[in-house]
Write an enzyme that holds these catalytic residues in place. Structure first.
Site, PDB file in Angstrom:
ATOM      1  N   ASP A  90       3.524  10.681  -5.264  1.00 51.69           N
ATOM      2  CA  ASP A  90       3.946  11.901  -4.601  1.00 51.69           C
ATOM      3  C   ASP A  90       4.625  12.877  -5.557  1.00 51.69           C
ATOM      4  OD1 ASP A  90       2.934  11.296  -2.163  1.00 51.69           O
ATOM      5  OD2 ASP A  90       4.829  10.710  -1.234  1.00 51.69           O
ATOM      6  N   PHE A 118       0.819  -1.205   0.000  1.00 47.46           N
ATOM      7  CA  PHE A 118       0.000   0.000   0.000  1.00 47.46           C
ATOM      8  C   PHE A 118       0.857   1.261   0.000  1.00 47.46           C
ATOM      9  CE2 PHE A 118      -4.177  -1.782   1.756  1.00 47.46           C
ATOM     10  CZ  PHE A 118      -4.921  -1.343   0.686  1.00 47.46           C
ATOM     11  N   PHE A 119       1.842   1.306   0.889  1.00 45.23           N
ATOM     12  CA  PHE A 119       2.588   2.542   1.049  1.00 45.23           C
ATOM     13  C   PHE A 119       3.649   2.717  -0.029  1.00 45.23           C
ATOM     14  CE2 PHE A 119       0.563   1.954   5.141  1.00 45.23           C
ATOM     15  CZ  PHE A 119       0.053   3.223   5.351  1.00 45.23           C
ATOM     16  N   ARG A 123     -12.041  10.729  -1.332  1.00 44.80           N
ATOM     17  CA  ARG A 123     -11.013  10.186  -0.432  1.00 44.80           C
ATOM     18  C   ARG A 123     -11.422   8.848   0.177  1.00 44.80           C
ATOM     19  NH1 ARG A 123      -6.522   9.136   1.422  1.00 44.80           N
ATOM     20  NH2 ARG A 123      -5.488  10.271   3.095  1.00 44.80           N
ATOM     21  N   ARG A 180       4.622  20.149   0.633  1.00 48.48           N
ATOM     22  CA  ARG A 180       4.712  19.900  -0.806  1.00 48.48           C
ATOM     23  C   ARG A 180       3.591  20.580  -1.594  1.00 48.48           C
ATOM     24  NH1 ARG A 180       3.022  13.712  -0.128  1.00 48.48           N
ATOM     25  NH2 ARG A 180       0.881  13.793  -0.866  1.00 48.48           N
ATOM     26  N   ARG A 234      -5.732  17.559  -9.253  1.00 48.17           N
ATOM     27  CA  ARG A 234      -4.463  18.287  -9.200  1.00 48.17           C
ATOM     28  C   ARG A 234      -4.111  18.856 -10.573  1.00 48.17           C
ATOM     29  NH1 ARG A 234      -2.638  13.338  -6.529  1.00 48.17           N
ATOM     30  NH2 ARG A 234      -2.857  13.574  -4.270  1.00 48.17           N
ATOM     31  N   ASP A 247       1.478   4.012  -2.856  1.00 49.39           N
ATOM     32  CA  ASP A 247       1.036   5.383  -2.626  1.00 49.39           C
ATOM     33  C   ASP A 247       2.160   6.382  -2.867  1.00 49.39           C
ATOM     34  OD1 ASP A 247      -1.160   7.166  -1.513  1.00 49.39           O
ATOM     35  OD2 ASP A 247       0.456   7.629  -0.119  1.00 49.39           O
ATOM     36  N   ASN A 297      -5.663  10.132   9.168  1.00 43.88           N
ATOM     37  CA  ASN A 297      -4.554  10.231   8.232  1.00 43.88           C
ATOM     38  C   ASN A 297      -4.306  11.672   7.791  1.00 43.88           C
ATOM     39  OD1 ASN A 297      -3.649   9.903   5.028  1.00 43.88           O
ATOM     40  ND2 ASN A 297      -2.620   8.535   6.446  1.00 43.88           N
ATOM     41  N   TRP A 349      -1.309   3.239  15.272  1.00 42.61           N
ATOM     42  CA  TRP A 349      -0.178   3.275  14.337  1.00 42.61           C
ATOM     43  C   TRP A 349       0.203   4.711  13.985  1.00 42.61           C
ATOM     44  CZ3 TRP A 349      -0.210   4.946   9.098  1.00 42.61           C
ATOM     45  CH2 TRP A 349       1.003   4.754   8.436  1.00 42.61           C
ATOM     46  N   HIS A 350      -0.778   5.560  13.716  1.00 43.55           N
ATOM     47  CA  HIS A 350      -0.464   6.944  13.376  1.00 43.55           C
ATOM     48  C   HIS A 350       0.285   7.647  14.504  1.00 43.55           C
ATOM     49  CE1 HIS A 350      -3.470   6.859   9.968  1.00 43.55           C
ATOM     50  NE2 HIS A 350      -2.522   7.630   9.463  1.00 43.55           N
ATOM     51  N   SER A 357      -0.753  13.564   8.299  1.00 43.93           N
ATOM     52  CA  SER A 357       0.034  13.955   7.133  1.00 43.93           C
ATOM     53  C   SER A 357      -0.019  15.450   6.853  1.00 43.93           C
ATOM     54  CB  SER A 357      -0.453  13.184   5.901  1.00 43.93           C
ATOM     55  OG  SER A 357      -1.812  13.479   5.618  1.00 43.93           O
ATOM     56  N   LYS A 417       3.402  17.242   6.185  1.00 44.29           N
ATOM     57  CA  LYS A 417       4.005  16.688   4.978  1.00 44.29           C
ATOM     58  C   LYS A 417       3.307  17.231   3.738  1.00 44.29           C
ATOM     59  CE  LYS A 417       4.520  12.238   2.579  1.00 44.29           C
ATOM     60  NZ  LYS A 417       4.219  10.794   2.650  1.00 44.29           N
ATOM     61  N   GLU A 418       1.989  17.258   3.752  1.00 44.32           N
ATOM     62  CA  GLU A 418       1.244  17.713   2.577  1.00 44.32           C
ATOM     63  C   GLU A 418       1.344  19.220   2.409  1.00 44.32           C
ATOM     64  OE1 GLU A 418      -2.633  15.975   3.111  1.00 44.32           O
ATOM     65  OE2 GLU A 418      -1.964  14.067   2.269  1.00 44.32           O
TER      66      GLU A 418
END
Length: 336
Positions: free
Chosen positions: A84, A76-77, A173, A230, A157, A80, A219, A308-309, A223, A226-227
């Protein structure tokens, strides 16, 4: 949880007792498919804590069943991250890759298929072993929805048209967060199936919707930095700020409230599941499958995501910086 944001999750924290073994071995699978080729990439992958995530999502599994969950989280990651860069802003390129991966749902892949597609083909083969044709068809459709979500995001985008409302954003989403295929795998690794006539019932559908929405809001908080770094604008926090003119703190507080309300709804839905089983005249074995789905599939994907997050290194500053370096982007390009 980044932002020092706390969420009250009224569900018990669980983790597979086999998590330490799975953690020690989990790099072997992506390496075997050429998805990780350097020690630096392996270290970044370890920091993500994807074996820990699988152990929380599938707390009743061990051995090969847990390994399948770990491999799915790794995939998955890695998948994903491929979006990016520029590909994630080009719907044509995005569709080209997602179509190449989704082809594994229909049959064997050509040798020329991207490495990431061959990795998915292996996971899909192992997932459907022992599962009914009806279950496989249902899960395959969930995967198709997931892949289409990436194309929809890339189109937004490309057109430089950020979502203008939370409602619009949730509609898109809910697919790319990947919760439905994740929950499906709990049936496969648990070796049971929810009766098909119950799966699409209003109560079961509502329970899954809660799991999806809670995951995506957790999530988006995790994130956020990070988002923002960018230039990503499609994050629930930013969307609420644009839609309502709120400051960031109020948008985050609103999301905390939304999670709380949804979890209250979830507990209510759980309480009426026995009546749903009565309405569908389920057998004892079918009722057990529904109960296992509640306890070992839906609940863990809510609580496990939160735990986990809060512990994963995927969203810390060092990880985000490493993921933005040109060498890393070039490395990801080899997975095409």
């Amino acid at each position: 949880m980044p932002q020092d944001v706390d969420f009250s999750i009224p569900l018990p924290s669980r983790r597979s007792p086999d998590h330490a073994r799975a953690e020690a071995e989990h790099i072997a699978w992506p390496r075997s498919f050429g998805l990780i080729n350097t020690e630096a990439a392996a270290e970044r992958h370890r920091k993500g804590g994807y074996a820990d995530l699988a152990a929380r999502f599938y707390p009743s599994t061990s051995g090969a069943d847990l390994d399948l969950g770990v491999d799915l989280m790794s995939w998955f990651f890695l998948f994903d991250d491929l979006f990016d860069g520029p590909r994630g802003e080009d719907p044509r390129q995005t569709k080209e890759l997602t179509d190449a991966v989704a082809a594994a749902l229909d049959g064997p892949l050509p040798a020329s298929a991207p490495l990431i597609a061959h990795g998915f083909a292996d996971i899909w083969r192992r997932t459907r072993e022992g599962m009914s044709k009806e279950w496989c068809a249902r899960s395959a459709q969930h995967w198709r929805n997931y892949f289409q979500g990436y194309v929809d995001e890339a189109a937004g985008r490309f057109d430089d048209t950020p979502c203008t409302s939370a409602r619009e954003y949730l509609g898109m989403r809910r697919h790319t967060i990947g919760v439905q295929p994740t929950v499906d795998l709990a049936e496969a690794t648990g070796h049971f199936e929810v009766p098909h006539r119950v799966f699409d019932s209003a109560v079961m559908s509502a329970m899954l919707r809660v799991a999806v929405d809670v995951n995506l809001m957790l999530n988006d908080i995790a994130s956020l930095e990070k988002e923002e770094a960018r230039g990503e604008t499609n994050n629930m926090v930013f969307i609420l700020m644009r839609e309502h003119g709120w400051p960031r703190s109020r948008s985050i507080a609103h999301m905390q409230d939304e999670v709380r309300v949804r979890l209250e709804e979830f507990l209510l839905l759980e309480s009426i599941l026995p009546k749903v089983c009565d309405a569908f005249s389920l057998t004892a074995d079918e009722r057990e499958a529904v109960e296992r789905y509640r306890l070992d599939a839906v609940r863990p994907v809510i609580r496990g995501s939160y735990d986990w997050h809060r512990s994963s290194g995927r969203y810390d500053a060092e990880f985000a910086l490493a993921a933005s370096r040109q060498g890393y982007l070039e490395e990801l390009g080899s997975l095409r």
